[in-house]
Design an enzyme around this catalytic site. Structure first.
Site, PDB file in Angstrom:
ATOM      1  N   ARG A 192       2.395   7.912   9.170  1.00 15.06           N
ATOM      2  CA  ARG A 192       2.414   9.171   9.346  1.00 15.06           C
ATOM      3  C   ARG A 192       1.161   9.766   9.961  1.00 15.06           C
ATOM      4  O   ARG A 192       0.458  11.310  10.288  1.00 15.06           O
ATOM      5  CB  ARG A 192       1.137   9.856   7.690  1.00 15.06           C
ATOM      6  CG  ARG A 192       2.623   9.569   6.794  1.00 15.06           C
ATOM      7  CD  ARG A 192       2.597   9.390   5.179  1.00 15.06           C
ATOM      8  NE  ARG A 192       3.593   9.726   4.282  1.00 15.06           N
ATOM      9  CZ  ARG A 192       4.311  10.233   3.915  1.00 15.06           C
ATOM     10  NH1 ARG A 192       4.109  10.982   3.669  1.00 15.06           N
ATOM     11  NH2 ARG A 192       6.174  10.114   3.429  1.00 15.06           N
TER      12      ARG A 192
ATOM     13  N   HIS B  66       5.738   4.684  13.080  1.00 16.63           N
ATOM     14  CA  HIS B  66       5.996   5.706  12.644  1.00 16.63           C
ATOM     15  C   HIS B  66       4.618   6.604  11.454  1.00 16.63           C
ATOM     16  O   HIS B  66       4.479   6.928  10.436  1.00 16.63           O
ATOM     17  CB  HIS B  66       7.304   4.733  11.881  1.00 16.63           C
ATOM     18  CG  HIS B  66       6.137   4.039  10.877  1.00 16.63           C
ATOM     19  ND1 HIS B  66       5.512   4.419   9.376  1.00 16.63           N
ATOM     20  CD2 HIS B  66       6.203   2.356  11.388  1.00 16.63           C
ATOM     21  CE1 HIS B  66       4.886   3.145   9.453  1.00 16.63           C
ATOM     22  NE2 HIS B  66       5.570   1.651   9.843  1.00 16.63           N
TER      23      HIS B  66
ATOM     24  N   ASP C  96       0.888  -1.129   0.309  1.00 14.98           N
ATOM     25  CA  ASP C  96      -0.240  -0.302  -0.249  1.00 14.98           C
ATOM     26  C   ASP C  96       0.546   1.484   0.012  1.00 14.98           C
ATOM     27  O   ASP C  96       0.338   2.035   0.178  1.00 14.98           O
ATOM     28  CB  ASP C  96      -0.806   0.101   1.592  1.00 14.98           C
ATOM     29  CG  ASP C  96      -0.329  -0.390   2.697  1.00 14.98           C
ATOM     30  OD1 ASP C  96       1.104  -0.186   2.271  1.00 14.98           O
ATOM     31  OD2 ASP C  96      -0.807  -1.005   3.326  1.00 14.98           O
TER      32      ASP C  96
ATOM     33  N   GLU D 186      -2.519   4.970   2.707  1.00 14.53           N
ATOM     34  CA  GLU D 186      -1.747   3.749   2.915  1.00 14.53           C
ATOM     35  C   GLU D 186      -3.571   2.892   1.741  1.00 14.53           C
ATOM     36  O   GLU D 186      -3.374   2.346   1.235  1.00 14.53           O
ATOM     37  CB  GLU D 186      -0.947   2.442   3.665  1.00 14.53           C
ATOM     38  CG  GLU D 186       0.028   3.020   3.910  1.00 14.53           C
ATOM     39  CD  GLU D 186       0.696   3.917   4.529  1.00 14.53           C
ATOM     40  OE1 GLU D 186      -0.638   4.769   4.759  1.00 14.53           O
ATOM     41  OE2 GLU D 186       1.567   4.428   4.875  1.00 14.53           O
TER      42      GLU D 186
ATOM     43  N   HIS E  58      12.443   4.474  13.729  1.00  7.93           N
ATOM     44  CA  HIS E  58      12.392   4.693  11.746  1.00  7.93           C
ATOM     45  C   HIS E  58      12.555   6.090  11.441  1.00  7.93           C
ATOM     46  O   HIS E  58      13.599   7.001  12.625  1.00  7.93           O
ATOM     47  CB  HIS E  58      11.050   5.131  11.789  1.00  7.93           C
ATOM     48  CG  HIS E  58      10.736   5.349  10.297  1.00  7.93           C
ATOM     49  ND1 HIS E  58      10.470   6.196   9.136  1.00  7.93           N
ATOM     50  CD2 HIS E  58       9.491   4.585   9.202  1.00  7.93           C
ATOM     51  CE1 HIS E  58      10.445   5.636   8.042  1.00  7.93           C
ATOM     52  NE2 HIS E  58       9.623   4.515   8.270  1.00  7.93           N
TER      53      HIS E  58
ATOM     54  N   GLU F 225      -0.654  -9.224  -1.214  1.00  7.37           N
ATOM     55  CA  GLU F 225      -1.616  -8.469   0.023  1.00  7.37           C
ATOM     56  C   GLU F 225      -2.780  -7.752  -0.372  1.00  7.37           C
ATOM     57  O   GLU F 225      -2.294  -6.340  -0.025  1.00  7.37           O
ATOM     58  CB  GLU F 225      -0.708  -7.393   1.025  1.00  7.37           C
ATOM     59  CG  GLU F 225      -0.489  -7.983   2.199  1.00  7.37           C
ATOM     60  CD  GLU F 225       0.555  -6.724   3.520  1.00  7.37           C
ATOM     61  OE1 GLU F 225       0.057  -5.272   3.012  1.00  7.37           O
ATOM     62  OE2 GLU F 225       0.822  -6.998   4.475  1.00  7.37           O
TER      63      GLU F 225
END
Ligand code: UD1
Ligand code: UDP
Length: 373
Positions: A214, A212, A100, A136, A245, A122
């Site tokens: 967003r 991590h 994604d 995503e 990250h 996936e």
């Protein structure tokens, strides 16, 4: 003997895609009916290269688009331009994309413009909220529209696609290739090479933390870290290991809230082999990561998913994962209960594997051969 070869190109760009595509690359490379090439966008650089090294993958095409702090539009346009040149050179019959990320959608769109078949590894994960995970959830849906082979990891993922009226004949349940990768690297007798991990006292209760996403940047991430901070302050036998990250926005929040604590270890992103084995030796995992939600259940580790919703309900149904949300008190309470109450811990610490049997990449290859050879 059939001499025909299908031209397959595997496309990826970030750490999680690389981990999940590594088993696919290996299987494709070893198939005599497939002429295979790997193309990386390098949306990530260091975190991608770590994975390429471990699995010994040498990309045939590297778009090298990484730049610090690029916008989503820049990642998209630079990936698309680079990918177009690569597709014109190799002329794949089918491209495989995974998951994604922005690389996935950009790669798939260029494939579509060139009338190349698209296999989406996936496929079918849905949170139901287009803004979370952001961007995503949109990337998955947009990719699905132009996909020819939907490789759904689970029954639930297939059902999501069926509900969206995709042709059932094009949806295949394959399991998640992350389990193929995980099985290759977990070793119960694993010894860390890294000095810090080697010296870590695993008799303490180790909480492994990653964050991590967003949509968690800002207040939600602050809440997560504050909850962890309170837990460490109140429990002397707890240590936190957080491979942070490389996103500077994440690093700033982690530094602000956690850096001064003795029993919180902010470390660099780990290579996949030590990271997977660290999961295996940890007591509890707190994460907003997608891949980790899939890996932890097979290791029997309780996972707190620090997000408002998840597109991976299988671990939650199986009982190893809990959707803890992004509220400080809620995360704190769940963690405290897991640390104090043996029953609560045991209920979650069951090794179950809703995400696959480690043979997903083989299945994907077989489906490609059945359809295109
Ligand atoms: C991306 C994916 C996300 C995935 C995550 C895995 C998108 C929109 N998001 O998010 O779905 O969960 O990767 O980690 O595609 N950085 C480095 N070196 C690296 C990688 C990242 O320095 O090797 C820093 C850079 O400053 C970069 C920032 O991290 O600008 C963010 O990277 P980016 O690829 O834009 O998004 P991620 O948050 O990593
Ligand atoms: N991972 C790793 N090193 C780390 C942290 C995570 O190798 O320091 C692995 C982890 O085991 C999983 C994948 O990276 O397979 C998840 O990547 P990430 O959380 O960045 O992305 P997501 O899965 O959320 O898209």
């Amino acid at each position: 003997m059939n001499k025909k070869k299908i031209k397959v190109m595997t496309v990826f760009g970030t750490r999680p895609e690389a981990i999940k595509m590594a088993p696919v690359v290996k299987v494709m490379e070893n198939c005599e009916n497939i002429e295979h090439r790997t193309c990386v966008s390098a949306q990530h650089r260091d975190m991608l290269d770590q994975v390429l090294d471990i699995f010994n993958i040498k990309p045939d095409f590297d778009l090298d688009i990484f730049e610090h702090g690029q916008s989503l539009t820049q990642i998209t346009s630079r990936t698309m331009e680079g990918m177009e040149k690569v597709f014109k050179t190799f002329k794949p019959d089918v491209i495989l994309v995974q998951g994604d990320t922005t690389t996935v959608f950009s790669g798939a769109l260029v494939g579509f413009y060139h009338k190349i078949k698209i296999g989406h590894v996936e496929a079918g994960l849905r949170s139901g909220n287009i803004m979370s995970p952001y961007p995503e959830e949109a990337n998955r849906k947009l990719t699905g529209v132009i996909t020819n082979f939907h490789f759904a990891p689970t029954k639930e993922a297939k059902e999501n696609l069926v509900k969206e009226k995709y042709d059932e004949n094009k949806i295949y349940i394959t399991g998640n290739t992350v389990i193929d990768a995980l099985f290759q690297v977990i070793d119960n007798d694993y010894e860390f090479k890294d000095k810090f991990l080697k010296d870590t006292n695993f008799n303490n209760k180790i909480i492994l933390l990653t964050a991590h996403r967003r949509e968690n940047l800002g207040k939600p991430m602050e809440n997560i870290f504050k909850a962890v901070r309170r837990i460490v302050e109140e429990h002397e036998d707890v240590e936190v290991i957080y491979p942070v990250h490389l996103n500077p926005k994440v690093r700033k929040i982690a530094d602000n809230i956690l850096k001064d604590m003795d029993r919180v270890h902010l470390i660099e992103p780990l290579d996949y082999v030590p990271f997977a084995n660290l999961m295996n030796k940890s007591h509890i995992i707190v994460t907003d990561s997608g891949g980790i939600q899939e890996e932890a259940p097979s290791l029997g580790k309780p996972v707190l998913v620090v997000r408002k919703e998840t597109e991976r309900p299988e671990g939650i149904k199986a009982g190893t994962a809990k959707l803890a949300g992004i509220d400080e008190t809620n995360i704190y309470n769940i963690l405290k209960d897991l640390l104090k109450n043996e029953n609560s811990y045991e209920k979650m610490a069951n090794a179950v594997n809703p995400y696959g049997d480690g043979k997903s990449a083989e299945r994907i290859k077989d489906i490609i051969l059945e359809n295109l050879l």
